[in-house]
Design a protein around this motif. Sequence first.
Motif, PDB file in Angstrom:
ATOM      1  N   PRO A 155      -6.489  36.408 -59.474  1.00 26.94           N
ATOM      2  CA  PRO A 155      -7.828  36.489 -59.267  1.00 26.94           C
ATOM      3  C   PRO A 155      -8.733  35.300 -58.893  1.00 26.94           C
ATOM      4  O   PRO A 155      -8.320  34.168 -59.327  1.00 26.94           O
TER       5      PRO A 155
ATOM      6  N   ALA B 125      -9.689  42.002 -57.874  1.00 31.85           N
ATOM      7  CA  ALA B 125      -8.879  41.838 -59.360  1.00 31.85           C
ATOM      8  C   ALA B 125      -9.806  41.152 -60.461  1.00 31.85           C
ATOM      9  O   ALA B 125      -9.978  41.639 -61.440  1.00 31.85           O
ATOM     10  N   ALA B 126     -10.669  40.223 -59.840  1.00 31.18           N
ATOM     11  CA  ALA B 126     -11.551  39.395 -61.039  1.00 31.18           C
ATOM     12  C   ALA B 126     -12.348  40.274 -61.620  1.00 31.18           C
ATOM     13  O   ALA B 126     -12.723  40.241 -62.683  1.00 31.18           O
TER      14      ALA B 126
ATOM     15  N   ALA C 250     -17.185  40.326 -59.153  1.00 27.16           N
ATOM     16  CA  ALA C 250     -16.597  39.198 -59.550  1.00 27.16           C
ATOM     17  C   ALA C 250     -16.970  37.718 -60.065  1.00 27.16           C
ATOM     18  O   ALA C 250     -16.276  36.782 -60.162  1.00 27.16           O
TER      19      ALA C 250
ATOM     20  N   ARG D  80      -8.409  39.548 -54.524  1.00 21.22           N
ATOM     21  CA  ARG D  80      -8.335  38.608 -55.446  1.00 21.22           C
ATOM     22  C   ARG D  80      -9.612  38.622 -56.069  1.00 21.22           C
ATOM     23  O   ARG D  80      -9.721  38.564 -57.506  1.00 21.22           O
TER      24      ARG D  80
END
Lengths: 232, 238
Positions: free
Chosen positions: B148, B111-112, B183, B108
């Motif tokens: 995310p 993804a961010a 991130a 997650r």
Amino acid sequence: MSALAVPTTTTEHTDRGPLDKHELAAVIARDIPAGAYVNLGIGQPTLVADHLPQGSGVVLHTENGMLNMGPAATGDDIDPDLTNAGKVPVTELPGAAYFHHADSFAMMRGGHLDVCVLGAYQVAASGDLANWHTGAPDAIPAVGGAMDLAIGAKDVLVMMTLFAKDGSSKLVPACTYPLTGVGCVSRVYTDFGVFAVGSSAEGDPGVVSVLETYGASVDELSARMDVELRPL
Amino acid sequence: MTTIHSDPLEAVAGIADGATVLVGGFGMAGMPVTLIDALIASGASDLTVVSNNAGNGDTGLAALLAAGRVRKVVCSFPRQADSYVFDGLYRSGDLELEVVPQGNLAERMRAAGAGIGAFFCPTGVGTPLAEGKETREIDGRTYVLEYPIKGDVALIGAEAGDAMGNLVYRKTARNFGPVMATAATTTIAEVRRVVAVGDLDPEAVVTPGIFVDRILDLSAAPADVADAESPTSQEVSA
């Protein structure tokens, strides 16, 4: 696809007692295919490493970012920057590699990891796994990498005692504890025997295949369990 | 543009109350203890902390929790033999907890950092941690939609860095550092040493400097910063 060898007949070792945890670790080590990439869970599963034969070519993965992990570190080899998933200081073997967490878990989810060995509170005949949370109101939930390993490794092996302290079987028709993964376990290694569950069991859904027993016969175990056991 | 700092307080300047702070480390390996001590001294509060664990012993993340600066912890494995600070705050209802499977926590954040809006993940299907989440069957397998986790700030530990912001790590202390660095809006790394630009092998750089905003040079930081600042942090939290 499972790479575990399947015996042709069930062996009942009734001339001895149940396995102790070291003997159980040795039985699991025996069944891990040569050259496999293997993750050993925190706690008793780490004992399996002590029984892998020389030259097995097995590469140990630890989810905090290392392949070809070596044994626990002692003395001057203890390095705070080098631990296993249980935060225990470990060593590196020649050919080791380090990587970050997203890559480490891609190795699981992406189908690159052959085997993981996990402890469990309960395993269902369907291969459902419960090993992260008792569901007790005052328990602090902690999942770690268990759910990722459960659905990621090609073969999920469970290492546990067959019976809880109250005498009830931990291999059950359906888990009553919160699940870690659905239908993910291939094999259950216990002090009293080795069982194939889920899609790796022979025959009808819900029936557990008994590969071998220790300190009891299949019939004796059946009398103490609610799941249907079937010899090979 | 990466800036190099020797003053921990300067390195963490501007972290706002209510910020989401990604904190690197797996147990104590890779944990940016000096940056966390500086964050405590800075007085920022009402924080959401994203980290694998919820503190060990009395130092690092555990000290931040003990100082009462954290509203919520997002982590995979809070309960440990030495997580008594977290355990007490959680049981008394003074701390919110979101448990996330470890690989989902990493992915997650990945993804961010990679601009991914959400992703379908097989982890946790059929478990309490997927309850209420959207699912989809793809090629016969069920996946859960995961969103995310983006940080306002990432605090990470690394072995060495340069003025370009490039970082290298050491052994399993790498863990979440490279993922968290991507991130967060502002990434702050504490490094054991700063090396001259050109001294890091470009082939061996793990986190490229584009992801790193500030570097705290531990070799130049006063050794007693944490001790010197702790009375301040107690005053602020009292």
